[in-house]
Design a protein around this motif. Sequence first.
Motif, short mmCIF file in Angstrom:
data_model
loop_
_atom_site.label_atom_id
_atom_site.label_comp_id
_atom_site.label_asym_id
_atom_site.label_seq_id
_atom_site.Cartn_x
_atom_site.Cartn_y
_atom_site.Cartn_z
N PHE B 238 0.85 -1.25 -0.02
CA PHE B 238 -0.10 0.00 0.33
C PHE B 238 0.82 1.29 0.15
O PHE B 238 0.53 2.18 -0.84
CB PHE B 238 -0.90 0.02 1.21
CG PHE B 238 -1.74 1.16 1.36
CD1 PHE B 238 -2.79 1.12 0.14
CD2 PHE B 238 -1.81 1.88 2.26
CE1 PHE B 238 -3.62 2.52 0.09
CE2 PHE B 238 -2.81 3.19 2.34
CZ PHE B 238 -3.59 3.26 1.23
N VAL B 242 0.49 4.91 -2.07
CA VAL B 242 0.42 6.19 -1.36
C VAL B 242 1.26 7.18 -1.47
O VAL B 242 1.29 8.37 -1.85
CB VAL B 242 0.82 5.89 0.32
CG1 VAL B 242 0.99 7.19 1.09
CG2 VAL B 242 -0.39 5.17 1.10
N PHE B 278 16.10 7.12 12.75
CA PHE B 278 14.99 6.29 13.49
C PHE B 278 13.85 7.31 13.10
O PHE B 278 12.63 6.58 12.99
CB PHE B 278 15.15 6.07 14.59
CG PHE B 278 16.29 5.30 15.15
CD1 PHE B 278 16.35 3.97 14.58
CD2 PHE B 278 17.29 5.60 15.79
CE1 PHE B 278 17.14 3.22 14.84
CE2 PHE B 278 18.33 4.96 16.33
CZ PHE B 278 18.17 3.48 15.80
N TYR B 279 14.09 8.55 13.15
CA TYR B 279 12.59 9.53 12.95
C TYR B 279 12.22 9.54 11.44
O TYR B 279 11.19 10.38 11.27
CB TYR B 279 13.16 10.74 13.52
CG TYR B 279 13.21 10.41 15.10
CD1 TYR B 279 12.31 10.44 16.03
CD2 TYR B 279 14.47 10.56 15.54
CE1 TYR B 279 12.54 10.03 17.23
CE2 TYR B 279 15.00 10.33 16.92
CZ TYR B 279 13.68 9.99 18.02
OH TYR B 279 14.20 9.90 19.12
N MET B 281 10.87 7.57 8.99
CA MET B 281 9.45 7.65 8.38
C MET B 281 8.34 8.47 9.15
O MET B 281 7.29 9.07 8.76
CB MET B 281 9.06 6.09 8.76
CG MET B 281 9.40 5.25 7.74
SD MET B 281 9.43 5.89 5.85
CE MET B 281 7.49 5.42 5.77
N LEU B 282 8.52 8.83 10.37
CA LEU B 282 7.61 9.74 11.32
C LEU B 282 7.76 10.94 10.68
O LEU B 282 6.60 11.53 10.40
CB LEU B 282 8.12 9.73 12.77
CG LEU B 282 7.38 10.56 13.76
CD1 LEU B 282 6.05 9.82 13.99
CD2 LEU B 282 7.99 10.77 15.07
N GLY B 285 5.69 10.97 7.27
CA GLY B 285 4.40 11.12 7.73
C GLY B 285 3.95 12.70 7.93
O GLY B 285 2.92 13.30 7.47
N VAL B 286 4.72 13.31 8.73
CA VAL B 286 4.56 14.51 9.12
C VAL B 286 4.41 15.54 7.86
O VAL B 286 3.61 16.29 7.58
CB VAL B 286 5.35 15.38 10.27
CG1 VAL B 286 5.18 16.81 10.23
CG2 VAL B 286 5.29 14.36 11.45
N LEU B 288 4.12 14.66 4.59
CA LEU B 288 2.73 14.38 3.98
C LEU B 288 1.63 15.17 4.45
O LEU B 288 0.89 15.65 3.76
CB LEU B 288 2.52 12.80 4.15
CG LEU B 288 3.56 11.76 3.54
CD1 LEU B 288 2.77 10.46 3.34
CD2 LEU B 288 3.84 12.42 2.14
N LEU B 289 1.40 14.98 5.71
CA LEU B 289 0.45 15.85 6.37
C LEU B 289 0.14 17.37 6.14
O LEU B 289 -0.77 17.74 5.82
CB LEU B 289 0.28 15.29 7.79
CG LEU B 289 -0.89 15.79 8.51
CD1 LEU B 289 -2.42 15.23 8.18
CD2 LEU B 289 -0.81 15.63 10.02
#
Lengths: 291, 591
Positions: B238, B242, B278-279, B281-282, B285-286, B288-289
């Motif tokens: 998925f 995206v 480590f951060y 992907m987080l 996401g931010v 993207l948002l």
Amino acid sequence: MIAELVQHLVNGLIVGGGYALMGIGLTLIFGIMRVVNFAHGELYMLGAFFLYTLFSLAGLNFFVSSALAVLGVGVVGAVIERLVLRRLRDQPIEIPMLATVALSVIIQNAAILLWDPSPKTIKHVFSPVPFTLGPVHMVWIRVFAGAMAVALIVSSHLLIQRTRIGRAMRATFQDTDMARLTGVDVDRVYMFTFAFGAALAGASGALLGAVFWVYPAMGDLAALKSFAVVIMGGLGNFLGAIVGGLLLGVSESLGAGYVSSGYKDAIGFVLIIILLLWRPQGLFGKKSVPR
Amino acid sequence: MSRRGWAGAGIGGLFLFLPLLGVDDYYLHLLIMAGLFFLLAAGMNLLLAAGQLNLGHTAFFGIGAYASGLLALHFGLTPLLTMPLAAAFTALVGVAVGRLTLKLRGAYFVLVTTGFAEVIRLVATNWMDLTQGPMGLAGVPPFDLGTARWTLQSKRDYYYFMALLAAGTLYLTARLLGSRVGRALAAIRSNEGLAESSGISAYRHTMLAMVVACGLAGVAGAFYAHYITFLSPELFGFHNTVTMAVMVVAGGQGVVLGPAVGALVFTFVPELLRMAAFYRMLLYGVILLLVVMFMPKGLVHYFRLRAGAPIPDAAHDEAMAALGVDDAGGARGGPALAVRDVTVRFGGLAAVEGLSLELGRGEILALIGPNGAGKSTAFNVITGFQPPDRGRVELDGAPITGLPPYRIAERRLVRMFQRTSVFAEARAFDNVLTACHRLSRTSLGQVIAATAAARRDERDLAARARAILDFVGLGAKADVLARNLSCGEQRLLGLAIALGPAPSVLLLDEPAAGLNAVETVGLMRLIADLRARGVSVLLVEHDMKLVMGLCDRIVVLNYGQKIAEGTPAEIQRHPEVIRAYLGSDETLAHA
């Protein structure tokens, strides 16, 4: 033979109860807010992790932890609605949808950082020793999960049908502008709806998380299954979500038992393809006539 | 050359010479991946132009990759051959999926396509004999040009190959989106009912977009297979879809360059984020948002790359003359439109019962009756939006019952809707140009090849659209967005749209609703003028001054049944009509 079938049916119904809870949340959110919530699986996952944190890590009482976990996911839902979705209300449908996709990436990766990706079990308070009831073998945690699912479905129904906020939700569902004109605080309804839908997903995650495993990616499949549930039942259709959830749980259980466990997770969408062949406009789809 | 032309040539040249400037292989690889995702995002963009978001698009990418990889591995075919084969196969799968899903709209389409990709992922994981399951398919041969001697080896080889594919995709999508196809897709997204009644088939156009998108995904998949030489079910994940969706939206949906900009930006952003360890992907996401929340129209929007087609100057006589009806059906005699014994029931209630009426050639016939008498239902039956339970509709003596609205429009029966119905986000000119769709005489191939005939065709349609706007008196507002027009102007634009497909029979559903007295008089003149040009008109109207002053005959409906028929003078004296309208003995002339 029969015993095996009954066993599959019972297992399917219990898992299906969880799917139904997920589906109800998703269907309410779509029906009222016109938002397809792609973060639904992550809210499900959060329910399980909140329970794990409060009960397994902090050592609170199991039932208190469960209740707090569900409430906690509800609060997360309210925050998401207030900070993100409310600002995107006038955008075309794919924009809030992609926002929830982004939220799912954020929540899942935050969970990986907070709790690490390894699967965990919740050592709940019920005896792990199975008991038999006629032909069926059962463990108490599953009975608890099934009973809670039924209780939550019934109380959701009562909330929507019998309370003031439920009436406001139904009014908004039918016609947002009319509802606003008659004095319904639509902003509040939206926030409550998303929080409530999130809490139901969280409850489903907490219940099934206690039965199976808890890990950050657990929401991926759960979300896909809740999509299958709401397509079968019709987006925005409460009863449809319950029927769809139970149907999916039972067909998966039977499919895994008699056909192939590898394709178990595909069964929901195979059902949908059959449905579409049978009724191209969707199960509950109606053709609208322009004026 | 225009400024935009120079800019385009400059950017194209830059991409052409990049590898010669000693750019690192790592960056070449990223550019290749950006090109790959551009092929995918461009396809997604086509379908999204019609409002359909395919969140299972990566399934087609994966199918193309496996098809090409397996063909090359098992049959030893050259990738030069397996790539087109894979693209054709993927397009075929697209047709099959489209047949099942394109009737679905909005959220249903999104969810079903999402699920489709997941099912395909499970198949790729579980069908061990074919795909080797989660272990993946290793040893796919690299791309060659027919013989092993001409094998693409370096990153630079693949870079130029991808540059070729990306340029082709850019050209193809620009031709499609910049022609009647793009107008049709935008019309479907904006107002499907109006598009259909203007002679545009939503199903055919979304299917065309689906097939092109899947073909492109097949090419992208085949490229990936022979570039990376390893395939796994991860391709169907998925997150891939995206990524594509974010590229389309962040770049600018509906715009040709949107997916290209989006693909470049969102290939490099995740790479930059590698620093965050480590951060990563987080943070991704931010980002993207934030992009979705604060740039929902996309980056391209800020560069104003979207300019409308030029609007021709005031119409010349030829286009003006083309507004009339050559009356091909007239030779056959008989009525222009006949409704025979039509019944429609909603549940137990008969909205229309046993209705028969005939519209003569060049006649203006009014259908009147109290609210709820079944007038709009009758219109919906005639124009194909509502199948009748019984009875038939004939146009020039040929049955049209059960035909979809766009087919009926192709036979020159067009309606104007009761509710103001325009393509709100398009200019008035483009509204009418879109509605001229069915008059285009060029094939899809000619449109893509941009032949002289295709360009002439576009010019003719533009002249016609301009002539229609002048005819209804909106010539001065040609470049105004439809949603910014006044209510009365929007009604006139609705009439102009209905004239786009060159109707011989025109159905007007309360055309004067929302017009003031002056505007109504103007409208009456327009309708009379249309009749003079040979158009037959059936109209529903509550404005009795308009009805009595303009119409040749009147049919009165009440509770779904015809209660009277005759000239205006006869109807005004008809006792049953008076009873239905007023419940007393007053005459309509005073109403």
